[in-house]
Design an enzyme around this catalytic site. Structure first.
Site, short mmCIF file in Angstrom:
data_model
loop_
_atom_site.label_atom_id
_atom_site.label_comp_id
_atom_site.label_asym_id
_atom_site.label_seq_id
_atom_site.Cartn_x
_atom_site.Cartn_y
_atom_site.Cartn_z
N VAL A 1 0.14 -1.08 -0.27
CA VAL A 1 0.18 0.20 -0.08
C VAL A 1 0.96 1.56 -0.23
O VAL A 1 0.09 2.16 -0.86
CB VAL A 1 -1.00 -0.18 1.21
CG1 VAL A 1 0.10 0.53 2.44
CG2 VAL A 1 -1.94 1.30 1.31
N ASP A 2 2.50 1.38 0.51
CA ASP A 2 2.87 2.08 0.54
C ASP A 2 3.38 3.07 -0.19
O ASP A 2 3.29 3.98 -0.72
CB ASP A 2 3.33 2.26 2.46
CG ASP A 2 3.46 1.97 3.59
OD1 ASP A 2 2.20 2.66 3.33
OD2 ASP A 2 4.59 1.08 4.32
N LEU B 1 11.30 -4.30 -8.35
CA LEU B 1 12.35 -5.68 -8.44
C LEU B 1 11.29 -6.42 -7.91
O LEU B 1 11.45 -7.01 -6.55
CB LEU B 1 13.53 -5.08 -7.24
CG LEU B 1 13.64 -3.64 -7.40
CD1 LEU B 1 15.00 -3.05 -6.16
CD2 LEU B 1 14.34 -3.32 -8.83
N CYS C 1 19.63 -4.52 1.63
CA CYS C 1 19.01 -4.56 0.89
C CYS C 1 18.51 -3.23 0.54
O CYS C 1 19.27 -2.65 -0.95
CB CYS C 1 17.49 -5.32 1.06
SG CYS C 1 16.46 -5.04 0.24
N CYS D 1 12.02 -10.54 4.60
CA CYS D 1 10.84 -11.32 3.75
C CYS D 1 11.53 -11.64 3.23
O CYS D 1 10.64 -13.15 2.28
CB CYS D 1 10.80 -9.96 2.46
SG CYS D 1 12.59 -9.77 1.48
#
Length: 397
Positions: free
Chosen positions: A24-25, A45, A113, A210
């Protein structure tokens, strides 16, 4: 409520690449910039794709998220590209995460990251597309200093503050990247997603790490480094051998549950020694530290890190993303960058990040940070590694 990106010329003449994760961001960032009149290009990505992660709630940068980002781009009417960064992500983030864990550290892969794949490789891609800026959905803020450079600040929404993960942003990167959500709360962001008619408006937030689909770090490391988890001893800080373990990768500093030994007192993991494969445990007070030695320090405050004196300068420091900044002294001693925490902290581990701010206030400026190389504790000494009975005093862990 359209963001002003401090770019020269008219908005429609400025191309802005938006890093779209499918959440959402970043979707709202794309919507805000499109409505503001910028020439918006969405880029997603693909960082990994290993089975269950592509359908797990809270995953990012994998199968379903790529589809979500594409749908958002179609809704907004902007071009959208998917770039395969799996090899770069594995080399720069996943492999270094595994190596750090094998050495008894507690790494923060979101830092590496952002430092490498997102703000280095993606930034180069944005420039190759003719962009004047790269925009992301991070909850941080940046402002022009009047010197031709920009500074990084904590956001309005303290509960969503992601500045801890962005301390390694270089000045060159900071001058190019924009963070349109810095002045918004998460609730306001979701309201905007609904107003834009975006299908991701109610989507769950992504989790920090993640690429760990099960939430079990040891499983991922054993898959990446087969046979690397070697057994060893579980040792009390007083020198007693309490039991055996199946690999230090199954433990983290500060851990209380699942240690695998019985004792007449609550025990916590105090130190992980990769050379001797020992897990050192003790009472909670053994976890207290006030002195941190850092490596790979990035400075984005005024002046240079080399100008920090041995007597130190007063800063506010965070050693966890969820903890508020606390008063600290930042000093340069014998070539080392040392942080002295005024109030101390329990359970700080090598591999974690320590981030500096100019105050504890909402909107405080980020001055930089570094990776914790070692900490000073009240009970852990070099005797732990050699099997000697521990002496009283302070030593590096």
């Amino acid at each position: 409520m359209f963001p002003e990106l401090d770019l020269p010329g008219r908005r429609e003449e400025n191309r802005v690449v938006v890093a779209m994760s499918g959440g959402v961001d970043s979707s709202v960032v794309a919507g805000l910039l499109k409505r503001a009149g910028y020439d918006v290009v969405g880029v997603t990505l693909q960082l990994y794709d290993h089975g269950e992660a592509t359908h797990r709630k809270g995953a990012c940068c994998a199968g379903q998220d790529i589809l979500d980002a594409r749908r958002v781009a179609e809704t907004l009417g902007i071009p959208h590209y998917v770039l395969d960064y799996e090899e770069r992500f594995r080399a720069a983030v996943i492999d270094s995460f595994a190596e750090s864990y094998l050495h008894g550290e507690t790494p923060v892969p979101c830092v590496s990251c952002n430092q490498t794949v997102k703000f280095s490789d993606l930034l180069d891609t944005a420039r190759s597309l003719g962009a004047a800026a790269l925009a992301t959905g991070h909850y941080v803020d940046s402002r022009a200093l009047g010197t031709g450079h920009r500074a990084l600040y904590r956001p309005v929404d303290e509960d969503r503050d992601q500045s801890y993960f962005l301390y390694a942003t270089t000045q060159e990167q900071l001058d190019f990247v924009r963070f349109p959500l810095g002045s918004l709360t998460k609730a306001e962001t979701r309201d905007l997603a609904r107003a834009f008619g975006l299908a991701v408006a109610e989507k769950h937030d992504s989790q920090d790490i993640c690429f760990v689909p099960s939430g079990r770090y040891a499983d991922v490391i054993e898959r990446l480094k087969p046979g690397a988890a070697e057994p060893g001893e579980i040792v009390h800080v007083d020198g007693r051998v309490l039991g055996r373990h199946a690999g230090i990768i199954r433990f983290t500093v500060g851990q209380r549950r699942g240690i695998g030994v019985a004792a007449g007192e609550p025990l916590y993991v105090v130190h992980l020694d990769s050379e001797t494969r020992r897990v050192v445990v003790g009472p909670r007070e053994a976890l207290m530290t006030r002195e941190l030695h850092l490596r790979q320090v990035n400075w984005i405050g005024d002046g240079t890190i080399e100008a920090i004196p041995a007597t130190g300068v007063e800063v506010w420091a965070k050693v966890r993303s969820t903890r508020p900044p606390q008063p600290a002294l930042l000093a340069r001693r014998d070539g080392d960058i040392v942080v002295e925490l005024a109030d101390g902290e329990h359970g700080v581990a090598p591999g974690q990040a320590c981030v500096f701010y100019d105050s504890a206030d909402r909107g405080a400026r980020v001055l930089g940070g570094g990776t914790i190389a070692r900490v000073a504790r009240s009970s852990v000494t070099a005797g732990v590694a050699s099997g000697d009975r521990l002496s009283t005093g302070t030593a590096a862990a």
